[in-house]
Design a protein around this motif. Structure first.
Motif, PDB file in Angstrom:
ATOM      1  N   GLN A   1       0.815  -1.213   0.000  1.00 35.03           N
ATOM      2  CA  GLN A   1       0.000   0.000   0.000  1.00 35.03           C
ATOM      3  C   GLN A   1       0.850   1.265   0.000  1.00 35.03           C
ATOM      4  O   GLN A   1       0.547   2.213  -0.717  1.00 35.03           O
ATOM      5  N   GLU A   2       1.931   1.283   0.789  1.00 30.10           N
ATOM      6  CA  GLU A   2       2.748   2.502   0.823  1.00 30.10           C
ATOM      7  C   GLU A   2       3.443   2.758  -0.508  1.00 30.10           C
ATOM      8  O   GLU A   2       3.648   3.915  -0.900  1.00 30.10           O
TER       9      GLU A   2
ATOM     10  N   GLN B   1       0.676   4.188  -2.795  1.00 30.84           N
ATOM     11  CA  GLN B   1       0.392   5.586  -2.466  1.00 30.84           C
ATOM     12  C   GLN B   1       1.485   6.517  -2.981  1.00 30.84           C
ATOM     13  O   GLN B   1       1.201   7.587  -3.524  1.00 30.84           O
ATOM     14  N   GLU B   2       2.738   6.119  -2.816  1.00 30.40           N
ATOM     15  CA  GLU B   2       3.844   6.956  -3.301  1.00 30.40           C
ATOM     16  C   GLU B   2       3.856   7.002  -4.828  1.00 30.40           C
ATOM     17  O   GLU B   2       4.155   8.040  -5.427  1.00 30.40           O
TER      18      GLU B   2
END
Length: 186
Positions: free
Chosen positions: A8-9, A12-13
């Motif tokens: 997920q991170e 998102q980035e």
């Protein structure tokens, strides 16, 4: 999509970098963001692109894409492995309450670090993003910041003259609080 395939991170980035590239005026700056985005997804064997006609980030497993960047349908084993994320509007996979909780924490961080006047501006920006776009602060691109500054803020933020004079600094502090770059919006 299995969680382990693209964390997920990272997603998102990747979204953030794609928005920055989309909004960049300078071609060199755009290429820098795109290069950083590509380097971010490469270890997961994904290829990213921005589908401009509907403003969507598209991520495909690298084995689906040929050397010219074209998706080869014969290589698609499971269409659910592909990812599409709208970059504008309310396309985020967040509930309003989760967005509000996140953005409220950012407002609190601005208040702790820079005081109540900057926090009032941060709160107005958080309200705008949460209520109009259901988006976390760090996902805002230049179009959203521009809309906030030019349209929403003058009509809907009932703040003091002092607070209004601090708006550009407040926005810098808001983006600093989420370790993101304030998009060039003017």
């Amino acid at each position: 999509m299995p969680d382990s395939e693209l964390p997920q991170e990272i997603l998102q980035e990747t979204e953030r970098l794609t928005r920055l590239a989309r909004d960049a005026i300078d071609p060199g700056e755009r290429e820098t963001y795109l290069s950083a985005r590509d380097e971010l997804v490469e270890p997961y064997d994904f290829v990213a692109r921005h589908r401009e006609e509907d403003d969507v980030l598209v991520l495909h497993p690298a084995e689906w894409v040929d050397d010219e960047g074209t998706v080869r349908p014969s290589q698609i084993d499971d269409v659910d492995r592909g990812i599409e994320r709208p970059l504008s509007g309310t396309g985020e996979d967040y509930e309003w309450s989760a967005v509000e909780e996140h953005n409220a924490a950012v407002v609190e961080a601005v208040a702790d670090e820079h005081g109540d006047d900057h926090a009032a501006n941060a709160r107005a920006f958080a309200d705008f993003l949460g209520n109009h776009y259901v988006r976390r602060i760090e996902t805002a691109g230049a179009p959203e910041v521009r809309e906030f500054v030019k349209e929403y803020y003058p009509r809907n933020a009932w703040l003091t003259a002092e607070q209004r004079s601090l708006l550009s600094d407040s926005l810098e502090f808001v983006f600093d609080a989420v370790d993101a770059e304030l998009p060039e919006y003017e």
